[in-house]
Design a protein around this motif. Sequence first.
Motif, PDB file in Angstrom:
ATOM      1  N   GLY A  16       0.800  -1.208   0.000  1.00  0.00           N
ATOM      2  CA  GLY A  16       0.000   0.000   0.000  1.00  0.00           C
ATOM      3  C   GLY A  16       0.839   1.267   0.000  1.00  0.00           C
ATOM      4  O   GLY A  16       2.074   1.216  -0.084  1.00  0.00           O
ATOM      5  N   SER A  17       0.137   2.397   0.099  1.00  0.00           N
ATOM      6  CA  SER A  17       0.787   3.706   0.035  1.00  0.00           C
ATOM      7  C   SER A  17       0.300   4.608   1.164  1.00  0.00           C
ATOM      8  O   SER A  17      -0.826   4.474   1.647  1.00  0.00           O
ATOM      9  CB  SER A  17       0.473   4.391  -1.302  1.00  0.00           C
ATOM     10  N   ARG A  19       1.013   8.976   2.421  1.00  0.00           N
ATOM     11  CA  ARG A  19       1.675  10.250   2.162  1.00  0.00           C
ATOM     12  C   ARG A  19       1.784  11.017   3.462  1.00  0.00           C
ATOM     13  O   ARG A  19       0.771  11.338   4.082  1.00  0.00           O
ATOM     14  CB  ARG A  19       0.896  11.070   1.145  1.00  0.00           C
ATOM     15  N   ARG A  66      10.818   3.716  -4.286  1.00  0.00           N
ATOM     16  CA  ARG A  66       9.510   3.535  -3.647  1.00  0.00           C
ATOM     17  C   ARG A  66       9.010   4.820  -2.986  1.00  0.00           C
ATOM     18  O   ARG A  66       7.811   5.081  -2.971  1.00  0.00           O
ATOM     19  CB  ARG A  66       9.592   2.433  -2.581  1.00  0.00           C
ATOM     20  N   PHE A  67       9.919   5.599  -2.414  1.00  0.00           N
ATOM     21  CA  PHE A  67       9.552   6.819  -1.700  1.00  0.00           C
ATOM     22  C   PHE A  67       9.974   8.040  -2.527  1.00  0.00           C
ATOM     23  O   PHE A  67      11.001   8.014  -3.213  1.00  0.00           O
ATOM     24  CB  PHE A  67      10.238   6.902  -0.350  1.00  0.00           C
ATOM     25  N   THR A  68       9.195   9.107  -2.415  1.00  0.00           N
ATOM     26  CA  THR A  68       9.527  10.367  -3.070  1.00  0.00           C
ATOM     27  C   THR A  68       9.347  11.511  -2.092  1.00  0.00           C
ATOM     28  O   THR A  68       8.269  11.661  -1.501  1.00  0.00           O
ATOM     29  CB  THR A  68       8.641  10.608  -4.297  1.00  0.00           C
ATOM     30  N   GLN A  81       5.982  10.783  -0.090  1.00  0.00           N
ATOM     31  CA  GLN A  81       5.082   9.828  -0.713  1.00  0.00           C
ATOM     32  C   GLN A  81       5.711   8.455  -0.617  1.00  0.00           C
ATOM     33  O   GLN A  81       6.822   8.244  -1.120  1.00  0.00           O
ATOM     34  CB  GLN A  81       4.822  10.187  -2.168  1.00  0.00           C
ATOM     35  N   ASN A  83       5.278   4.526  -1.436  1.00  0.00           N
ATOM     36  CA  ASN A  83       4.587   3.502  -2.217  1.00  0.00           C
ATOM     37  C   ASN A  83       5.223   2.137  -1.984  1.00  0.00           C
ATOM     38  O   ASN A  83       6.350   2.046  -1.487  1.00  0.00           O
ATOM     39  CB  ASN A  83       4.621   3.846  -3.705  1.00  0.00           C
ATOM     40  N   SER A  84       4.503   1.103  -2.352  1.00  0.00           N
ATOM     41  CA  SER A  84       5.007  -0.272  -2.220  1.00  0.00           C
ATOM     42  C   SER A  84       5.581  -0.515  -0.827  1.00  0.00           C
ATOM     43  O   SER A  84       6.687  -1.043  -0.672  1.00  0.00           O
ATOM     44  CB  SER A  84       6.077  -0.544  -3.290  1.00  0.00           C
ATOM     45  N   LEU A  85       4.832  -0.143   0.162  1.00  0.00           N
ATOM     46  CA  LEU A  85       5.305  -0.242   1.542  1.00  0.00           C
ATOM     47  C   LEU A  85       5.521  -1.686   1.953  1.00  0.00           C
ATOM     48  O   LEU A  85       4.801  -2.594   1.520  1.00  0.00           O
ATOM     49  CB  LEU A  85       4.319   0.442   2.483  1.00  0.00           C
TER      50      LEU A  85
END
Length: 121
Positions: A16-17, A19, A66-68, A81, A83-85
């Motif tokens: 999941g994601s 923010r 994965r992270f931004t 952000q 993602n793909s946790l």
Amino acid sequence: QVQLVESGGGMVQAGGSLRLSCAASGSIFSINAMGWYRQAPGKQRELVAAITSGEDTNYTDSVKGRFTISRDKIRNTVYLQMNSLKPEDTAVYYCNADLRRRSFSSVGRYWGQGTQVTVSS
């Protein structure tokens, strides 16, 4: 006085994601770098990502791709952000800002209170 207030943490399943947001407020003249750190139980706090005033970014290897990290200079806010946790991303996430409170002040580092991120498998 300077405050950094984080939001956006929570619980999510693997893949999941989330923010995260962190807004700096108070007596601030300028902000240099902003960043996110995390601390898992029994482990040392580690840098996750950082962004300079010129928007150069730096990530720890385990989150690359994965992270931004991004920032809004007008709102003095930094975002992460995620993602793909993965379950190993579970930790308390802290934001920080290197800033000057006056034009003649030295740069000081300020921290948020932390927000919990839990990733279940």
